[in-house]
Write an enzyme that holds these catalytic residues in place. Structure first.
Site, PDB file in Angstrom:
ATOM      1  N   ARG A  46     190.169  44.329  18.564  1.00  0.00           N
ATOM      2  CA  ARG A  46     189.170  43.374  19.097  1.00  0.00           C
ATOM      3  C   ARG A  46     187.708  44.273  18.717  1.00  0.00           C
ATOM      4  O   ARG A  46     187.726  45.426  18.329  1.00  0.00           O
ATOM      5  CB  ARG A  46     189.182  43.020  20.552  1.00  0.00           C
ATOM      6  CG  ARG A  46     189.682  44.171  21.366  1.00  0.00           C
ATOM      7  CD  ARG A  46     189.019  44.778  22.670  1.00  0.00           C
ATOM      8  NE  ARG A  46     187.774  44.741  22.685  1.00  0.00           N
ATOM      9  CZ  ARG A  46     186.958  45.562  22.411  1.00  0.00           C
ATOM     10  NH1 ARG A  46     187.339  46.871  22.092  1.00  0.00           N
ATOM     11  NH2 ARG A  46     185.547  45.497  22.579  1.00  0.00           N
ATOM     12  N   GLY A  47     186.685  43.659  19.152  1.00  0.00           N
ATOM     13  CA  GLY A  47     185.301  44.206  18.943  1.00  0.00           C
ATOM     14  C   GLY A  47     184.903  43.822  17.343  1.00  0.00           C
ATOM     15  O   GLY A  47     185.463  43.832  16.683  1.00  0.00           O
ATOM     16  N   ALA A  48     183.775  43.302  17.331  1.00  0.00           N
ATOM     17  CA  ALA A  48     183.305  42.628  16.061  1.00  0.00           C
ATOM     18  C   ALA A  48     183.322  43.758  15.049  1.00  0.00           C
ATOM     19  O   ALA A  48     183.884  43.307  14.059  1.00  0.00           O
ATOM     20  CB  ALA A  48     181.718  42.404  16.479  1.00  0.00           C
ATOM     21  N   ARG A  89     189.292  33.854  15.816  1.00  0.00           N
ATOM     22  CA  ARG A  89     188.322  33.931  16.846  1.00  0.00           C
ATOM     23  C   ARG A  89     186.964  33.610  16.032  1.00  0.00           C
ATOM     24  O   ARG A  89     186.694  34.147  15.190  1.00  0.00           O
ATOM     25  CB  ARG A  89     188.172  35.442  17.279  1.00  0.00           C
ATOM     26  CG  ARG A  89     189.520  35.910  18.150  1.00  0.00           C
ATOM     27  CD  ARG A  89     189.145  37.229  18.818  1.00  0.00           C
ATOM     28  NE  ARG A  89     188.241  37.206  20.094  1.00  0.00           N
ATOM     29  CZ  ARG A  89     187.910  38.146  20.650  1.00  0.00           C
ATOM     30  NH1 ARG A  89     188.028  39.159  20.346  1.00  0.00           N
ATOM     31  NH2 ARG A  89     187.130  37.844  21.968  1.00  0.00           N
ATOM     32  N   ASP A 237     178.097  40.519  18.969  1.00  0.00           N
ATOM     33  CA  ASP A 237     178.909  39.852  18.215  1.00  0.00           C
ATOM     34  C   ASP A 237     178.371  38.927  17.130  1.00  0.00           C
ATOM     35  O   ASP A 237     179.033  38.677  15.854  1.00  0.00           O
ATOM     36  CB  ASP A 237     180.017  38.921  18.794  1.00  0.00           C
ATOM     37  CG  ASP A 237     181.012  39.813  20.011  1.00  0.00           C
ATOM     38  OD1 ASP A 237     180.485  40.471  20.683  1.00  0.00           O
ATOM     39  OD2 ASP A 237     181.982  39.895  19.088  1.00  0.00           O
ATOM     40  N   ASN A 247     177.021  38.308  22.755  1.00  0.00           N
ATOM     41  CA  ASN A 247     177.865  39.429  23.102  1.00  0.00           C
ATOM     42  C   ASN A 247     178.478  39.053  24.283  1.00  0.00           C
ATOM     43  O   ASN A 247     178.442  37.825  24.805  1.00  0.00           O
ATOM     44  CB  ASN A 247     176.981  40.652  23.404  1.00  0.00           C
ATOM     45  CG  ASN A 247     177.714  41.782  23.582  1.00  0.00           C
ATOM     46  OD1 ASN A 247     178.484  42.200  22.679  1.00  0.00           O
ATOM     47  ND2 ASN A 247     177.452  42.590  24.604  1.00  0.00           N
ATOM     48  N   LYS A 248     179.428  39.805  24.806  1.00  0.00           N
ATOM     49  CA  LYS A 248     180.300  39.493  25.757  1.00  0.00           C
ATOM     50  C   LYS A 248     179.854  38.783  27.051  1.00  0.00           C
ATOM     51  O   LYS A 248     178.760  39.071  27.557  1.00  0.00           O
ATOM     52  CB  LYS A 248     181.115  41.021  26.252  1.00  0.00           C
ATOM     53  CG  LYS A 248     182.109  40.722  27.313  1.00  0.00           C
ATOM     54  CD  LYS A 248     183.141  39.730  27.380  1.00  0.00           C
ATOM     55  CE  LYS A 248     183.679  40.038  25.911  1.00  0.00           C
ATOM     56  NZ  LYS A 248     184.775  38.796  25.494  1.00  0.00           N
TER      57      LYS A 248
HETATM   58  O1  MRU Z   1     186.085  39.923  23.067  1.00  0.00           O
HETATM   59  P1  MRU Z   1     185.829  41.425  22.629  1.00  0.00           P
HETATM   60  O2  MRU Z   1     186.345  42.464  23.452  1.00  0.00           O
HETATM   61  O3  MRU Z   1     186.202  41.304  21.154  1.00  0.00           O
HETATM   62  O4  MRU Z   1     184.227  41.387  22.801  1.00  0.00           O
HETATM   63  C1  MRU Z   1     183.649  42.401  22.207  1.00  0.00           C
HETATM   64  C2  MRU Z   1     182.134  42.533  22.587  1.00  0.00           C
HETATM   65  O5  MRU Z   1     181.480  41.806  23.068  1.00  0.00           O
HETATM   66  C3  MRU Z   1     181.379  43.830  21.908  1.00  0.00           C
HETATM   67  O6  MRU Z   1     180.312  44.079  22.769  1.00  0.00           O
HETATM   68  C4  MRU Z   1     180.811  43.759  20.578  1.00  0.00           C
HETATM   69  O7  MRU Z   1     182.008  43.016  19.814  1.00  0.00           O
HETATM   70  C5  MRU Z   1     180.202  44.681  20.016  1.00  0.00           C
HETATM   71  S1  MRU Z   1     181.350  45.791  19.406  1.00  0.00           S
HETATM   72  C6  MRU Z   1     180.491  47.249  18.762  1.00  0.00           C
END
Ligand code: MRU
Length: 359
Positions: A46-48, A89, A237, A247-248
């Site tokens: 996970r994570g962008a 996603r 994201d 973002n989250k």
């Molecule tokens: O749902 P996730 O865990 O994939 O969400 C990730 C985030 O919101 C991060 O802050 C974002 O992807 C930036 S990561 C460098």
């Protein structure tokens, strides 16, 4: 200790299974595209920026496993794989950016045989990975200048090594500031419901020797009022053309609170998170996830009455006027310069930035 979020190893995709952290650091091999889809959906990876690499390596994996000899059929098969992975996603634009680059390799080399395309695709995926590594280091350098001795930094979710190839975005800034000998402290929001802050951010900060305190998401306002937070650093994201940032979920809350308390709010993100096809944050698709993530804790026991109605958007949008600056690999863009379109122009200059072929 080195942490390898994702890599191409022995013709398979090697990832850390992030659902097992912080209790167990387990690497796992992805053997086919269906398994990769599930791994992304279930947040093993996970994570962008990490999703850009995962998507690109997924196409490499499918290409390597294909037995098709016809150029047209091979390209068609991979186009279907790209569309399939693009439906995993919806919010992080980096996934589409990575897949778009793979599609571009296929489009530009129509005359090449499947064997040649296989090696071209692997080269491209490796470039995406290397580019992210370099971008994170550059963002870390640019952003670390913002950190002063005595700062108390608040972050949400996980925008670190585990969300990228190496070093992270918001957490990369923190690692660089520590390397530069600055003294500061970090607060990590637990990040309900999947607890990326509690499980992942605190885990990797501890591994890197950064002192961190875990807080309940709802404590942020009080800490700010008591002047126990001096800066907020978050990842992204997807960033719209006007600088609105998805973002989250919970990031917007922090931005409103930071603004009210006069605390700078910084977003740290590579240009691959910038979507110039989207005008404002209103158009960013927000992923809705399972109600079970909210009604049950991670150990699967119920924490809400059976059948209760749930809203579980995984992301929210922070409007540009609440953002002090966005830190990218091309440097810092303050609010006024974002509104004047300077960030937009940089993203246009960036090679491949947002040339997506996947909806
Ligand atoms: O749902 P996730 O865990 O994939 O969400 C990730 C985030 O919101 C991060 O802050 C974002 O992807 C930036 S990561 C460098």
């Amino acid at each position: 200790m080195s942490i390898q979020t994702i890599a191409w190893k022995r013709d398979r995709i090697k990832i850390i299974d992030q659902t097992r952290l912080p209790n167990e650091l387990r690497y796992t091999y992805i053997k086919d595209v269906r398994q990769l889809f599930q791994a992304i959906r279930s947040m093993k990876i996970r994570g962008a920026p990490a999703l850009a690499a995962a998507g690109a390596l997924g196409v490499v994996l499918a290409a390597h496993q294909s037995r098709l000899r016809s150029k047209t059929q091979f390209r068609r098969q991979l186009k279907r794989v790209i569309e399939y992975l693009g439906s995993c996603r919806p919010t992080a634009v980096n996934l589409f950016w990575g897949l778009g680059r793979m599609q571009e390799v296929l489009d530009k080399n129509r005359d090449k045989s499947p064997d040649v395309l296989k090696s071209f695709l692997l080269i491209e995926a490796r470039q995406i990975i290397e580019q992210d590594r370099i971008a994170c280091r550059k963002m870390a350098k640019a952003g670390s200048r913002l950190i002063k001795n005595g700062d108390k930094i608040l972050t949400i979710c996980n925008a670190g090594i585990l969300a990228t190839i190496d070093y992270g975005t918001a957490l990369g800034v923190i690692y660089q500031a520590k390397r530069a000998g600055k003294r500061f402290s970090v607060f990590a929001c637990e990040t309900r419901p999947l607890l990326q802050g509690a499980r992942l951010t605190t885990w990797e900060l501890k591994k890197k020797g950064v002192s961190v305190r875990l807080i309940c998401d709802s404590l942020a306002a009080t800490l700010m009022r008591k002047k126990q937070i001096t800066k907020v650093l978050v990842g992204a994201d997807r960033i719209a053309r006007n600088g609105d940032v998805a973002n989250k979920v919970g990031t917007y809350n922090l931005a409103v609170l930071a603004n009210w308390h006069g605390i700078p709010f910084y977003v740290v993100a590579p240009l691959s998170s910038f979507d110039r096809q989207i005008k404002t944050g209103k158009d960013i698709p927000i992923e809705q996830r399972s109600p079970l993530e909210v009604t049950h804790n991670l150990f699967k026991c119920s924490i809400a009455p059976r059948g209760v109605k749930v809203l579980n958007p995984a992301f929210d949008v922070t409007p540009n006027q609440l953002i002090t600056a966005i830190v990218t690999e091309k440097g810092l863009f303050y609010r006024d310069s974002i509104l004047q379109g300077q960030l937009l122009r940089q993203s246009e200059n960036g090679s491949y930035a947002n040339r997506r072929s996947v909806p």
